[in-house]
Design a protein around this motif. Structure first.
Motif, short mmCIF file in Angstrom:
data_model
loop_
_atom_site.label_atom_id
_atom_site.label_comp_id
_atom_site.label_asym_id
_atom_site.label_seq_id
_atom_site.Cartn_x
_atom_site.Cartn_y
_atom_site.Cartn_z
N ALA A 197 8.97 -6.81 0.33
CA ALA A 197 7.50 -6.38 -0.45
C ALA A 197 7.60 -7.44 -1.68
N ALA A 198 6.16 -7.99 -1.12
CA ALA A 198 5.55 -9.43 -2.17
C ALA A 198 4.01 -9.18 -2.13
N ALA A 199 3.78 -9.69 -3.51
CA ALA A 199 2.36 -9.27 -4.44
C ALA A 199 2.58 -10.79 -3.00
N LEU A 200 1.36 -10.76 -1.58
CA LEU A 200 0.88 -11.49 -0.94
C LEU A 200 -0.97 -12.00 -0.88
N LEU A 201 -1.12 -13.29 -1.43
CA LEU A 201 -2.13 -13.44 -2.22
C LEU A 201 -2.61 -14.42 -1.13
N SER A 202 -4.18 -14.37 -0.05
CA SER A 202 -4.54 -15.17 0.26
C SER A 202 -4.50 -16.84 0.38
N ASN B 22 16.12 -2.79 3.87
CA ASN B 22 14.77 -1.96 3.00
C ASN B 22 13.95 -3.61 2.84
N THR B 23 13.18 -4.11 2.04
CA THR B 23 12.61 -5.13 1.39
C THR B 23 12.29 -5.58 0.66
N GLN B 24 12.05 -6.79 0.77
CA GLN B 24 12.88 -8.12 -0.11
C GLN B 24 11.12 -8.43 -0.17
N TYR B 25 11.06 -9.55 -1.70
CA TYR B 25 9.96 -10.60 -1.79
C TYR B 25 9.89 -11.00 -1.00
N SER B 26 8.57 -11.77 -0.13
CA SER B 26 8.73 -12.95 0.49
C SER B 26 7.94 -14.01 -0.11
N GLY B 27 7.56 -13.49 -1.43
CA GLY B 27 6.51 -15.03 -2.04
C GLY B 27 4.70 -14.82 -2.19
N LYS B 28 4.48 -15.04 -2.13
CA LYS B 28 3.16 -15.33 -2.02
C LYS B 28 3.00 -16.52 -0.61
N VAL B 29 2.01 -16.08 0.27
CA VAL B 29 2.23 -16.37 1.39
C VAL B 29 0.01 -16.30 1.45
N ASP B 30 -0.06 -17.64 2.86
CA ASP B 30 -1.55 -17.52 2.93
C ASP B 30 -1.39 -16.52 4.26
N LEU B 31 -2.62 -15.61 3.81
CA LEU B 31 -3.02 -14.76 5.38
C LEU B 31 -3.76 -15.07 6.19
N GLY C 2 -19.75 -9.62 5.87
CA GLY C 2 -20.58 -9.28 4.77
C GLY C 2 -19.81 -9.53 3.40
N SER C 3 -19.93 -8.11 2.56
CA SER C 3 -18.00 -8.82 1.81
C SER C 3 -17.48 -7.88 1.61
N SER C 4 -17.18 -7.25 3.08
CA SER C 4 -15.11 -6.82 3.43
C SER C 4 -14.93 -7.85 4.47
N TYR C 5 -13.65 -7.29 3.51
CA TYR C 5 -12.33 -7.58 4.63
C TYR C 5 -11.23 -6.87 5.47
N THR C 6 -11.04 -7.55 6.27
CA THR C 6 -10.40 -6.78 7.06
C THR C 6 -8.92 -7.24 7.09
N LEU C 7 -7.40 -6.39 7.85
CA LEU C 7 -6.19 -7.39 8.00
C LEU C 7 -6.57 -7.72 9.79
N ALA D 247 1.61 -8.05 8.25
CA ALA D 247 0.06 -9.51 8.83
C ALA D 247 1.11 -10.36 9.10
N TYR D 248 2.27 -10.72 7.81
CA TYR D 248 2.64 -12.11 7.51
C TYR D 248 3.61 -12.94 8.66
N GLY D 249 5.05 -11.62 9.34
CA GLY D 249 5.51 -11.70 9.67
C GLY D 249 4.88 -11.24 11.06
#
Length: 547
Positions: free
Chosen positions: A22-27, A226-235, A241-246, A293-295
């Motif tokens: 479980a991590a902060a995943l910053l694009s 259970n979850t562990q932190y994967s760190g910040k990653v690109d997705l 328009g102004s909306s993003y989807t996974l 999504a990262y996995g």
């Protein structure tokens, strides 16, 4: 899963893998540079499968389809037998491996699958069969009613403590050829839920003459953690328009959905007005989605760059992921019928099971389903589970994530046992208290997550060798049954051999003796019959007492 009692005694060992994140995943950030990531070997062996364009793959399938009658005749099949093309794999040296299912008088033959190996010149070099038995039935008329098979299947589901069992697929007539003399049978599929909340797809095979249960297996293949932190990653995401989807259009259109604690349906596609997903905490529902999504993208890239496989089915089409399944669901699973991955949120909904190992392991069940189709019971079931452990480990090493370095421990971060120990050990599987280090005549009677230990141990020995060593800061000490010394050939070559065997030599009924033959054939194709790699495969199987 048919061993409900084992799951109750030790939930963690009734599942496949688990090391989650479980991590902060910053694009806009990266855990590791692309340069640090393992890449495909530019000089791949000539016997390795090659990536095929959709048109080339379709062309090979079309050719095989056009030659069905001639192939059946060349194989000496009976007049009531017909072949059905399932897949085609082509090697760099021009060898083609065509995988077939069979029918008999129009009925599906379970355990009738086979692979025809054809040289570049068109000459048949060999045939790998799931069953060598001759298909010949005295009658196609059942002696028992379909209702009897239905009742038996429901009774077995209730005995396994399934919740709300119901017939998902009415009994259909089949030919059972996976073991013993081929017989007319019924296959019944029971739906509902297993005792831990996992969807149920219990397949029960009933002899149509005697009413005896011939076989049963679970169609939903599970994992836990259970979850562990994967760190910040690109997705990879999509913008409108102004909306993003996974949505990952670069990997077959993979999408990530929010089930919001429901247990059916697809859920809602993750969408928001910015491209930063999650904050590293479980209170943010998008954190688990970002992990999933990262996995998925790491698993796709692993198969693409390691084996030139274009998606789970090798057809360029992405699966999809569903997160936040159920309430406090401590599991994750692959479902081939929806072609999707599903993750629970763990005990108390505090630890989503979204991780590299989980993604790699579970999606590899999809690869197995669409190649060898290893039956999820007995020794073939152990090989099925080990295949997912092996490729899940491969994904972890491939991702090269500094927060979760690659290792040969399964579930080492989750403390599922409460004492800091991993869920499983590949160097000496018995350290988990239940898995098999070596083959024995009774290993097929164990739960598939225990019997997988034999193949996991083989893979570790083939990759790293026997004895004590330290890899990425983790200490290992792998023994052999006869005390022999095994010299490893490296994980990259070991992965190539296992993948080659899975896709061109394993069938639905492959057991450990067959797996030894298949991996030796794969080593011959890739490196030569006199190669160090071939001898290492022999030595590693001997080390786990498979002769």
């Amino acid at each position: 899963m048919t061993h409900g009692n084992i799951r109750h005694q030790r939930t963690t060992l009734a599942v496949a893998t688990a090391v989650a994140a479980a991590a902060a995943l910053l694009s806009t950030s990266l855990t590791a540079s692309a340069a640090a990531r393992p890449t495909a070997d530019a000089a791949r062996p000539a016997g390795a499968p090659v990536g095929l364009s959709a048109a080339a793959h379709t062309g090979l399938l079309r050719n095989a389809q056009a030659e069905l009658a001639g192939t059946a005749k060349a194989l000496g099949l009976g007049s009531q037998e017909k072949l059905v093309v399932k897949d085609v794999v082509k090697d760099g040296n021009g060898t083609v491996h065509t995988r077939y299912e069979r029918t008999y008088a129009g009925l599906p033959v379970l355990g009738g699958d086979l692979i025809v190996h054809t040289s570049k010149s068109g000459r048949t070099e060999g045939v790998t069969r799931a069953s060598k038995a001759t298909l010949k039935l005295a009658s196609l008329t059942p002696r028992i009613a379909a209702a009897t098979a239905r009742k038996q299947a429901l009774s077995l589901a209730k005995k396994d403590r399934s919740a709300k069992p119901a017939v998902d697929r009415a009994p259909r007539k089949v030919v059972w050829a996976a073991s013993g003399k081929p017989v007319l049978a019924y296959e019944t599929v029971i739906g509902g839920f297993q005792d831990d909340g996992t969807p149920n797809q219990l397949h029960v095979i009933t002899d149509a003459a005697t009413g005896k249960k011939l076989f049963q297996y679970q169609g939903i293949e599970t994992g836990v953690g259970n979850t562990q932190y994967s760190g910040k990653v690109d997705l990879a995401t999509a913008q409108s328009g102004s909306s993003y989807t996974l949505t990952d259009d670069s990997r077959g259109g993979h999408k990530t959905y929010n089930l919001d604690h429901q247990q059916d349906g697809t859920g809602t596609l993750y969408s928001q007005d910015n491209d930063t997903w999650g904050d590293g905490t479980t209170s943010n529902a998008a954190t688990a989605a970002a992990d999933a999504a990262y996995g998925a993208q790491e698993t796709w890239d692993f198969y693409k760059n390691t084996f030139e496989r274009n998606g789970i089915k090798n057809d360029g089409v992405g699966a999809y992921s569903r997160v936040h399944y159920g309430d406090s669901y401590v599991n994750a699973f692959w479902d081939d019928s929806c072609f999707c991955m599903t993750y629970g949120d763990g005990s108390g909904n505090n630890d989503p099971l979204t991780a590299l190992d989980v993604a790699g392991h579970e999606m590899s069940h999809g690869v197995t389903s669409n190649t060898a189709g290893l039956e999820y019971s007995g020794e073939s079931g152990g090989l099925n589970e080990a295949t997912s452990d092996i490729f899940g480990t491969g994904v972890e090493f491939y991702a090269n994530n500094s927060s979760d370095p690659g290792d040969y421990l399964i579930g080492e971060k989750i403390d599922i046992n409460g004492d800091g120990t991993p869920l499983r050990y590949m160097d000496k599987p018995s350290k988990d208290g239940g898995s098999a280090d070596y083959w024995s005549s009774s290993v097929g009677d164990q739960d598939v997550h225990y019997s997988s230990g034999v193949a996991n141990h083989f893979f570790y020995l083939l990759s790293e060798g026997s004895g004590a060593k330290t890899i990425n800061g983790v200490d290992y000490d792998s023994p052999t049954k006869d005390g022999s010394t095994v010299t490893g050939i490296g994980r990259d070559k070991a992965l190539q051999i296992w993948y080659k065997a899975l896709t061109t030599y394993f069938t639905s009924t492959t057991d450990y003796a067959d797996a030894r033959k298949g991996t030796l054939s794969a080593a011959t194709d890739l490196y030569g019959a006199d190669s160090a790699e071939y001898k290492a495969v022999e030595a590693a199987w001997t080390g786990v007492d498979v002769h």
